[in-house]
Design a protein around this motif. Structure first.
Motif, PDB file in Angstrom:
ATOM      1  N   ILE A 100     -72.700  31.812  65.118  1.00  0.00           N
ATOM      2  CA  ILE A 100     -71.886  32.497  65.686  1.00  0.00           C
ATOM      3  C   ILE A 100     -71.438  33.528  66.728  1.00  0.00           C
ATOM      4  N   THR A 154     -67.749  30.885  57.192  1.00  0.00           N
ATOM      5  CA  THR A 154     -68.193  30.462  59.079  1.00  0.00           C
ATOM      6  C   THR A 154     -66.627  31.053  59.522  1.00  0.00           C
ATOM      7  N   GLN A 155     -65.651  30.621  59.040  1.00  0.00           N
ATOM      8  CA  GLN A 155     -64.238  30.033  59.350  1.00  0.00           C
ATOM      9  C   GLN A 155     -63.743  31.464  59.760  1.00  0.00           C
ATOM     10  N   THR A 182     -65.415  34.658  59.365  1.00  0.00           N
ATOM     11  CA  THR A 182     -66.542  35.398  59.544  1.00  0.00           C
ATOM     12  C   THR A 182     -66.107  35.318  61.336  1.00  0.00           C
ATOM     13  N   THR A 183     -65.808  33.937  61.633  1.00  0.00           N
ATOM     14  CA  THR A 183     -65.204  33.932  63.601  1.00  0.00           C
ATOM     15  C   THR A 183     -64.248  34.616  63.280  1.00  0.00           C
ATOM     16  N   GLU A 184     -62.918  34.695  63.440  1.00  0.00           N
ATOM     17  CA  GLU A 184     -62.048  35.138  63.018  1.00  0.00           C
ATOM     18  C   GLU A 184     -62.098  36.671  63.459  1.00  0.00           C
ATOM     19  N   LYS A 222     -64.232  37.447  67.018  1.00  0.00           N
ATOM     20  CA  LYS A 222     -62.458  37.798  67.866  1.00  0.00           C
ATOM     21  C   LYS A 222     -62.293  38.229  67.299  1.00  0.00           C
ATOM     22  N   PHE A 261     -66.986  32.210  70.772  1.00  0.00           N
ATOM     23  CA  PHE A 261     -67.501  32.233  68.827  1.00  0.00           C
ATOM     24  C   PHE A 261     -66.411  30.656  68.275  1.00  0.00           C
ATOM     25  N   ASP A 262     -65.433  30.532  69.007  1.00  0.00           N
ATOM     26  CA  ASP A 262     -65.126  29.640  68.656  1.00  0.00           C
ATOM     27  C   ASP A 262     -65.725  27.818  68.644  1.00  0.00           C
ATOM     28  N   ASN A 273     -69.499  28.381  69.179  1.00  0.00           N
ATOM     29  CA  ASN A 273     -70.356  28.148  68.223  1.00  0.00           C
ATOM     30  C   ASN A 273     -70.130  27.770  66.512  1.00  0.00           C
ATOM     31  N   SER A 274     -68.909  28.489  66.099  1.00  0.00           N
ATOM     32  CA  SER A 274     -68.740  28.026  64.988  1.00  0.00           C
ATOM     33  C   SER A 274     -68.457  26.688  64.418  1.00  0.00           C
ATOM     34  N   TYR A 288     -71.868  24.856  64.377  1.00  0.00           N
ATOM     35  CA  TYR A 288     -72.382  25.583  63.104  1.00  0.00           C
ATOM     36  C   TYR A 288     -71.548  24.202  61.982  1.00  0.00           C
TER      37      TYR A 288
END
Length: 304
Positions: free
Chosen positions: A44, A142-143, A145-147, A150, A160-161, A163-164, A167
């Motif tokens: 991410i 994953t979603q 952790t991305t938030e 951010k 990040f969005d 890359n996420s 992935y």
């Protein structure tokens, strides 16, 4: 007790110096616990996040004890990401201390609704923490952790969005591939016997009956009666192979194999599975996707 007091004293010292290195290199400094989480955050965060993983290949998170150096890393991080559900049992006190001092910590297990979790009497959380063995869960994590990344580094939110999303596409492709592999194994042969019960989420998601000799936590010991009962089960079900784990000593499974043989039957050790940690850094199995594919191929090939 002495070790704990040393760590607590160090917490106070580090907290006083608590100065983020983000100011120095412009990167969000993230400390992760297990290798699975480290690999996900790298996917991410890419090059704009500085990631330090506490645990390496073959490390058992259930029994992991933080060193003074680990505590320093944790308290100098902008963000700490860990498994939760008491996976890292011996680190819980440190995480609680961090939270009380206002340090930002994230338990990835918070991404999964408790109604979807498997109950466990072995953990203070009352849930099985091995949630990474359900790829659907890992996509949610994953979603989630991305938030969180951010929120901490909004400047790189778009990256990040991006890359996420890339992935998660890879995870979806992995899920399709492993389901195709599993379909080559007759349903009656889908019985997975391992050193400890790390694979229950895997079993639920992909149609395996799972039996672990030591139970869900490696902190529990298998007794003679456990070995005898499981050896009888193996004979009754005509199971061809049982499996050791990379982060758990081989001796318990070898004792089980010997018990089966003493009763006039044979069972092979089908290979070593990655359970609580990924493979060596720099190898295919050192990634979550590579680990999962390796495990499924090893299981299916040994049980056919």
């Amino acid at each position: 007790m002495k070790r704990y007091l040393i760590l607590v004293a160090l917490l106070a010292v580090v907290a006083c110096k608590n100065k983020s290195e983000k100011e120095a290199n412009g990167k969000l400094k993230v400390v992760t616990t297990t290798t699975m989480i480290t690999d996900m955050v790298k996917n991410i965060g890419g090059d704009v996040v500085e990631i330090q993983g506490l645990m390496g290949s073959g490390v058992d998170p259930h029994l992991y004890k933080a060193s003074e150096g680990d505590v320093s890393k944790l308290f100098n991080a902008d963000l700490v990401i860990y498994g939760g559900l008491h996976l890292e049992g011996k680190l819980v006190e440190i995480f609680e201390k961090m939270e009380s001092r206002g340090k930002k910590t994230i338990a990835v297990a918070d991404a999964i609704d408790t109604s979807e979790l498997i109950g466990s009497e072995y953990f203070a959380s009352n849930y099985d923490p091995h949630i990474w063995f359900n790829i659907g869960f890992w996509k949610k994590i994953t979603q989630y952790t991305t938030e969180k990344l951010k929120e901490q580094d909004p400047e790189h939110a778009a990256l990040f969005d991006q890359n996420s999303a890339a992935y998660i596409q890879k995870l979806e492709a992995l899920e399709k591939e492993i389901k195709q592999i599993i379909e080559t194994l007759p349903p009656e042969k889908r019985i997975l016997v391992t050193a400890h019960d790390a694979f229950n989420y895997f079993g639920n998601a992909y149609g395996f009956e799972v039996v672990g000799l030591q139970g869900i936590s490696t902190a529990t010991e298998a007794g003679v009666q456990d070995v005898q009962e499981l050896s009888n089960f193996i004979i009754e079900k005509k199971i061809k192979a049982i499996f050791v784990e990379s982060s758990v000593p081989r001796r318990t499974i070898e004792a089980l194999q010997s018990s089966v043989k003493s009763k006039g039957h044979d069972v092979a050790i089908g290979g070593s599975l990655y359970s609580d940690a990924l493979g060596n850094k720099g190898t295919v199995e050192g990634t979550y996707i590579g680990m999962f594919l390796f495990n499924v191929n090893t299981i299916v090939n040994a049980l056919k």
